[in-house]
Design a protein around this motif. Structure first.
Motif, PDB file in Angstrom:
ATOM      1  N   ALA A  40     -11.126-148.042 -20.747  1.00  0.00           N
ATOM      2  CA  ALA A  40     -11.919-146.917 -20.243  1.00  0.00           C
ATOM      3  C   ALA A  40     -12.768-147.298 -19.046  1.00  0.00           C
ATOM      4  O   ALA A  40     -13.041-146.463 -18.177  1.00  0.00           O
ATOM      5  N   ALA A  41     -13.187-148.575 -18.959  1.00  0.00           N
ATOM      6  CA  ALA A  41     -14.076-149.024 -17.891  1.00  0.00           C
ATOM      7  C   ALA A  41     -13.345-149.770 -16.778  1.00  0.00           C
ATOM      8  O   ALA A  41     -13.989-150.278 -15.862  1.00  0.00           O
ATOM      9  N   ASP A  43     -10.895-150.913 -13.507  1.00  0.00           N
ATOM     10  CA  ASP A  43     -10.809-150.477 -12.111  1.00  0.00           C
ATOM     11  C   ASP A  43      -9.478-149.791 -11.811  1.00  0.00           C
ATOM     12  O   ASP A  43      -9.415-148.887 -10.979  1.00  0.00           O
ATOM     13  N   THR A  71     -10.113-141.181 -20.328  1.00  0.00           N
ATOM     14  CA  THR A  71     -11.439-141.456 -19.779  1.00  0.00           C
ATOM     15  C   THR A  71     -11.344-142.157 -18.432  1.00  0.00           C
ATOM     16  O   THR A  71     -12.051-141.805 -17.478  1.00  0.00           O
ATOM     17  N   ALA A  72     -10.462-143.149 -18.346  1.00  0.00           N
ATOM     18  CA  ALA A  72     -10.264-143.859 -17.077  1.00  0.00           C
ATOM     19  C   ALA A  72      -9.797-142.900 -15.992  1.00  0.00           C
ATOM     20  O   ALA A  72     -10.304-142.914 -14.866  1.00  0.00           O
ATOM     21  N   GLY A  74     -10.290-139.724 -15.875  1.00  0.00           N
ATOM     22  CA  GLY A  74     -11.385-138.818 -15.572  1.00  0.00           C
ATOM     23  C   GLY A  74     -12.424-139.429 -14.660  1.00  0.00           C
ATOM     24  O   GLY A  74     -13.160-138.699 -13.973  1.00  0.00           O
ATOM     25  N   ARG A  75     -12.500-140.752 -14.612  1.00  0.00           N
ATOM     26  CA  ARG A  75     -13.426-141.440 -13.710  1.00  0.00           C
ATOM     27  C   ARG A  75     -12.900-141.478 -12.279  1.00  0.00           C
ATOM     28  O   ARG A  75     -13.619-141.903 -11.365  1.00  0.00           O
ATOM     29  N   GLY A  76     -11.642-141.105 -12.095  1.00  0.00           N
ATOM     30  CA  GLY A  76     -11.083-141.067 -10.748  1.00  0.00           C
ATOM     31  C   GLY A  76     -10.463-142.357 -10.271  1.00  0.00           C
ATOM     32  O   GLY A  76     -10.069-142.469  -9.110  1.00  0.00           O
ATOM     33  N   ILE A  77     -10.331-143.351 -11.180  1.00  0.00           N
ATOM     34  CA  ILE A  77      -9.713-144.621 -10.764  1.00  0.00           C
ATOM     35  C   ILE A  77      -8.178-144.477 -10.834  1.00  0.00           C
ATOM     36  O   ILE A  77      -7.659-143.599 -11.536  1.00  0.00           O
TER      37      ILE A  77
END
Length: 209
Positions: A40-41, A43, A71-72, A74-77
Motif C-alpha cells: 500500500a505504501a 513507490d 490503495t496504492a 488510489g495514491r496515484g503511483i
C-alpha cells in the motif's frame, strides 16, 4: 534503508524471481513481499499472476493484498498487472465468478477453440506482435509496439477502447496492454520478452507520475 524502485506482490502465484531478475538487468531494485502495508505504501507496484482467476482473487482477498493494491493505485503511483495480473485489474473474468479489482473497466474472455472452422490452439503461447493504439505515460516503450512472449487462454476486452495501449491478433483482435491514469495492464510476459520486455520494465521502474 533505501526504498526499492518496484514492489512485486507475492500472493502465492506468479513468476516473482524472474521479474526481480529482469528488473535488476535494467538497473532497478525490486522487493517481493506479501505484506499489505508495504504494498500500500510502495513507490511502484507490479501485480503478477499465473493460474486460475478465482483462486487468485481468493488469495488477494484473504491476504488483504487486493485492498493494498487498490490503495496504492488510489495514491496515484504506477501500478502494473502482468499476465493474469492484468486480468485481475478488470471487473472480472469469464473463467470465474469472483469480481476483479475493478481498476479498469472490462472482462477477460476465453479464446474460442476454432475460428471460421479452423482450429485455434489454446492457450495462445509464443511470440506475437503488439500494435500501438496510443502513447503510454507509464511505459513509453509500448508506444513503439514490438514482439512479446505470451502464454494465456483468456484475453481482455475493455469497456472503453481509449484504455487500450496495444492490440494483438490471435484468432481475433484483443487488448494486449491497457492503461488508465496510473494503472497499466500487460498481458504478455515482459521478463521473457528480451529487449522489448526489458524496455518496458525499465520505463515502469523509472516512471514518476
Amino acid at each position: 534503508m533505501t526504498r526499492p524502485d518496484v514492489t512485486v506482490v507475492d500472493y502465492g502465484v506468479g513468476n516473482l524471481g524472474s521479474l526481480r531478475n529482469a528488473l535488476a538487468k535494467v538497473g532497478h531494485t525490486a522487493e517481493i513481499t506479501g505484506d499489505p502495508e508495504i504494498v500500500a505504501a510502495a513507490d511502484r507496484v507490479i501485480l503478477p499472476g499465473v493460474g486460475a482467476f478465482d483462486r487468485a482473487v481468493e488469495r488477494l482477498s484473504e491476504s488483504g493484498l487486493g485492498d493494498a493494491v487498490r490503495t496504492a493505485a488510489g495514491r496515484g503511483i504506477p501500478v502494473a498487472g502482468v499476465c493474469l495480473g492484468m486480468q485481475l485489474l478488470m471487473d472480472g473474468s469469464e473463467e470465474g465468478e469472483r469480481p476483479g479489482l475493478g481498476l479498469i473497466g472490462g472482462r477477460a474472455h476465453r479464446f474460442p477453440s476454432s475460428i471460421d472452422g479452423a482450429r485455434l490452439l489454446v492457450p495462445h503461447m509464443g511470440w506475437s506482435a503488439a500494435v500501438a493504439a496510443k502513447p503510454s505515460r507509464i511505459a513509453p516503450a509500448l508506444s513503439s509496439g514490438g514482439r512479446y512472449y505470451f502464454v494465456h487462454s483468456y484475453a481482455v476486452d475493455v469497456d472503453d477502447p481509449a484504455d487500450v495501449l496495444t492490440w494483438t491478433d490471435y484468432g481475433r483482435r484483443y487488448a494486449s496492454s491497457v492503461e488508465r491514469d496510473n494503472v497499466l495492464g500487460i498481458q504478455f510476459h515482459p521478463e521473457k520478452s528480451h529487449r522489448f520486455g526489458l524496455a518496458i520494465l525499465r520505463d515502469f521502474a523509472g516512471a514518476s507520475l
